[in-house]
Design a protein around this motif. Sequence first.
Motif, mmCIF file in Angstrom:
data_model
loop_
_atom_site.group_PDB
_atom_site.id
_atom_site.type_symbol
_atom_site.label_atom_id
_atom_site.label_comp_id
_atom_site.label_asym_id
_atom_site.label_seq_id
_atom_site.Cartn_x
_atom_site.Cartn_y
_atom_site.Cartn_z
ATOM 1 N N ALA A 23 38.466 32.222 32.313
ATOM 2 C CA ALA A 23 38.564 31.101 31.462
ATOM 3 C C ALA A 23 39.834 30.296 31.700
ATOM 4 O O ALA A 23 40.155 29.188 31.226
ATOM 5 C CB ALA A 23 38.428 30.963 30.102
ATOM 6 N N LEU A 24 40.841 30.705 32.524
ATOM 7 C CA LEU A 24 42.064 30.137 32.560
ATOM 8 C C LEU A 24 42.536 29.391 33.811
ATOM 9 O O LEU A 24 41.881 29.647 35.005
ATOM 10 C CB LEU A 24 43.379 31.561 32.720
ATOM 11 N N ASN A 25 43.397 28.219 33.596
ATOM 12 C CA ASN A 25 43.733 27.601 34.838
ATOM 13 C C ASN A 25 44.780 28.512 35.496
ATOM 14 O O ASN A 25 45.643 29.304 34.916
ATOM 15 C CB ASN A 25 44.551 26.325 34.293
ATOM 16 N N GLY A 26 44.842 28.647 36.799
ATOM 17 C CA GLY A 26 45.814 29.229 37.623
ATOM 18 C C GLY A 26 45.289 30.554 38.034
ATOM 19 O O GLY A 26 45.938 31.230 38.814
ATOM 20 N N VAL A 27 43.982 31.078 37.504
ATOM 21 C CA VAL A 27 43.325 32.203 38.051
ATOM 22 C C VAL A 27 42.571 31.771 39.333
ATOM 23 O O VAL A 27 41.470 31.067 39.131
ATOM 24 C CB VAL A 27 42.728 33.196 36.986
ATOM 25 N N GLU A 28 43.035 32.337 40.381
ATOM 26 C CA GLU A 28 42.238 32.018 41.671
ATOM 27 C C GLU A 28 40.949 32.930 42.047
ATOM 28 O O GLU A 28 40.291 32.371 42.622
ATOM 29 C CB GLU A 28 43.152 31.856 42.725
ATOM 30 N N LYS A 29 41.163 33.988 41.675
ATOM 31 C CA LYS A 29 40.131 35.031 41.897
ATOM 32 C C LYS A 29 40.318 36.185 40.886
ATOM 33 O O LYS A 29 41.419 36.482 40.423
ATOM 34 C CB LYS A 29 40.374 35.557 43.420
ATOM 35 N N LEU A 30 38.938 36.663 40.630
ATOM 36 C CA LEU A 30 39.048 37.772 39.733
ATOM 37 C C LEU A 30 38.070 38.975 40.299
ATOM 38 O O LEU A 30 37.004 38.651 40.748
ATOM 39 C CB LEU A 30 38.307 37.487 38.176
ATOM 40 N N GLU A 31 38.556 40.247 40.198
ATOM 41 C CA GLU A 31 37.564 41.482 40.458
ATOM 42 C C GLU A 31 37.396 42.023 39.362
ATOM 43 O O GLU A 31 38.422 42.794 38.650
ATOM 44 C CB GLU A 31 38.529 42.063 41.669
ATOM 45 N N GLN A 32 36.188 42.467 39.157
ATOM 46 C CA GLN A 32 35.534 43.340 37.791
ATOM 47 C C GLN A 32 35.486 44.586 38.419
ATOM 48 O O GLN A 32 34.574 44.824 39.316
ATOM 49 C CB GLN A 32 34.610 42.473 37.359
ATOM 50 N N GLY A 33 35.913 45.738 37.660
ATOM 51 C CA GLY A 33 35.580 46.955 37.991
ATOM 52 C C GLY A 33 36.267 47.933 37.371
ATOM 53 O O GLY A 33 36.333 47.966 36.087
ATOM 54 N N PHE A 34 36.890 49.021 38.043
ATOM 55 C CA PHE A 34 37.251 50.152 37.314
ATOM 56 C C PHE A 34 38.724 50.376 38.376
ATOM 57 O O PHE A 34 38.731 50.140 39.473
ATOM 58 C CB PHE A 34 36.482 51.286 37.738
ATOM 59 N N ILE A 35 39.904 50.699 37.668
ATOM 60 C CA ILE A 35 41.056 50.990 38.290
ATOM 61 C C ILE A 35 41.589 52.302 37.767
ATOM 62 O O ILE A 35 41.345 52.853 36.628
ATOM 63 C CB ILE A 35 42.102 49.847 37.992
ATOM 64 N N ALA A 36 42.235 53.073 38.880
ATOM 65 C CA ALA A 36 42.758 54.311 38.511
ATOM 66 C C ALA A 36 44.246 54.025 38.913
ATOM 67 O O ALA A 36 44.536 53.495 39.901
ATOM 68 C CB ALA A 36 42.098 55.528 39.722
ATOM 69 N N PRO A 37 45.130 54.603 38.137
ATOM 70 C CA PRO A 37 46.622 54.572 38.130
ATOM 71 C C PRO A 37 47.002 55.650 38.963
ATOM 72 O O PRO A 37 46.463 56.585 39.276
ATOM 73 C CB PRO A 37 47.155 54.833 36.906
ATOM 74 N N ILE A 38 48.039 55.421 39.839
ATOM 75 C CA ILE A 38 48.751 56.348 40.852
ATOM 76 C C ILE A 38 49.133 57.767 39.928
ATOM 77 O O ILE A 38 49.247 58.768 40.544
ATOM 78 C CB ILE A 38 49.889 55.785 41.579
ATOM 79 N N GLU A 39 49.482 57.625 38.742
ATOM 80 C CA GLU A 39 49.645 58.800 37.759
ATOM 81 C C GLU A 39 48.487 59.649 37.780
ATOM 82 O O GLU A 39 48.929 60.720 37.230
ATOM 83 C CB GLU A 39 50.317 58.152 36.414
ATOM 84 N N ASN A 40 47.452 59.291 37.749
ATOM 85 C CA ASN A 40 46.158 60.251 37.713
ATOM 86 C C ASN A 40 45.159 59.309 38.617
ATOM 87 O O ASN A 40 44.278 58.649 37.904
ATOM 88 C CB ASN A 40 45.807 60.261 36.390
ATOM 89 N N THR A 41 45.113 59.673 39.895
ATOM 90 C CA THR A 41 44.168 58.994 40.672
ATOM 91 C C THR A 41 42.656 59.238 40.472
ATOM 92 O O THR A 41 41.865 58.348 40.999
ATOM 93 C CB THR A 41 44.662 59.256 42.164
ATOM 94 N N ALA A 42 42.337 60.064 39.811
ATOM 95 C CA ALA A 42 40.872 60.251 39.524
ATOM 96 C C ALA A 42 40.408 59.432 38.069
ATOM 97 O O ALA A 42 39.303 59.873 37.897
ATOM 98 C CB ALA A 42 40.526 61.732 39.353
#
Length: 166
Positions: A23-42
Amino acid sequence: MDKVFKVGFGGGCHWCTEAVFMALNGVEKLEQGFIAPIENTADFSEAVIVHYNAALIALKDLVAIHLDTHRSTENHSMRNKYRSAVYFFKQEDEIVLNGIMTDLQQDFEIPLITSILRFWEFKSSEERFHNYYFSDTEKPFCRTHISPKIRILKEKYAKHVSPQVQ
């Protein structure tokens, strides 16, 4: 030429988070899904990757919007699935994000639980769930859970909301 940056956000359902940032101006692309951090890759949780034009919307505004549109001060039983986090892609962004979070904490009476985590991996959600809100804003889930977040955007962050958002 404007440079496009990226940042990840998790906190609630990725359908909700996706709608807020779409909904925001300035957002050019958005990816929806799941993220894992490097602190716990699983340890994947629902999140989005926001590609934004910093000349049109500042990272601090994106973080403030994120904190105001999910339960950023509340631990609950679904936090494994809905981790409250901001994911950075470049090490130097961690310092910037820590400063932003310190500044924004002043706007909250309760301590923020939102973590600042280094991005490790992204898995896209199923295509049929992409653009979930704007494909049919009248779905019961949308009316109940996402529309109130869009109202917050319009009330508190109106200057950043795209004119196409009703």
